[in-house]
Design an enzyme around this catalytic site. Sequence first.
Site, PDB file in Angstrom:
ATOM      1  N   CYS A 123      32.707  39.437  35.215  1.00 41.25           N
ATOM      2  CA  CYS A 123      33.133  38.029  36.259  1.00 41.25           C
ATOM      3  C   CYS A 123      32.960  36.625  36.367  1.00 41.25           C
ATOM      4  O   CYS A 123      31.392  36.759  36.828  1.00 41.25           O
ATOM      5  CB  CYS A 123      33.361  38.713  37.748  1.00 41.25           C
ATOM      6  N   PHE A 124      32.990  36.234  35.888  1.00 36.61           N
ATOM      7  CA  PHE A 124      32.374  34.769  35.487  1.00 36.61           C
ATOM      8  C   PHE A 124      32.385  33.972  36.725  1.00 36.61           C
ATOM      9  O   PHE A 124      31.261  33.008  36.694  1.00 36.61           O
ATOM     10  CB  PHE A 124      32.950  33.882  33.598  1.00 36.61           C
TER      11      PHE A 124
END
Length: 275
Positions: A123-124
């Site tokens: 998850c950025f």
Amino acid sequence: MLVLRLLNVVAPAYFLCISLVTFVLQIFLFIPSMFRDPSTTPLFSPALLHGALFLFLSANALGNYVLVIQSSPEDLGKGLNLGKGSEVVADWLDGSRSPGSALPSTHFCRLCARATQRHDHHCFFTGNCIGSRNMRNFIMFCLYTSLACLDSLVAGMAYISAALSMSFANPLAFLTLLPHSISQFFSGALLSSEMFVILMLYLWLGIGLACAGFCCHQMLLILRGQTRYQVRKGMVVRARPWRENLQEVFGKRWLLGLLIPVLNVGSDCRRQKEK
């Protein structure tokens, strides 16, 4: 890889900036405008009720966001029965060993430089990998973020409706709001603060729908006992009852985590880690 590392830094900063702007608009613009209604009693005024709801949603979204970051992936070779961690990581880096060969659903992330048990995805917006340790908090983060965006969207529409003396009873009114507002803004008939709120309405709508859709997709995978990494790699998983799959992620005391942001309690994977 450089672009991904840059995105891994910019995306969390973008999310925190949007959260700060939303909090400021709610506290200093939307909620004070609700106090102007003299027909409501102070104790049960819409401003107090809406303020309490917004703080509850924001606290859960931010709390679970922090827990996702704190519940980082497993350290290299620790507790995962990977053998010698440095050798396994070296094999993963040079491509001589497949990511899932040491342990099913275990994946080494180049961005995190760590191995994640039951890896789902990177998850950025949190700058972290999502796996067995933080999946429950990640789902709660997506859920409460979508609800907070919906709450802000409704409050913003009420503010714009009162400020511009317009009605959103017609569904097409929201679709035509942006182009009509842009023309009014450049003609000088619309204030910059009102134009900024209108832009935020569409941003809240987009983020809310994206988080809600991602949360529903993630729940569907959990019910099937799968992760996104397993689906992407075509891994076959053992069929189990959906109740066991939910309990593995949310634990037996799932209601506690639904109301307040806490670490995953009572889950099977956490008990195995403690052993």
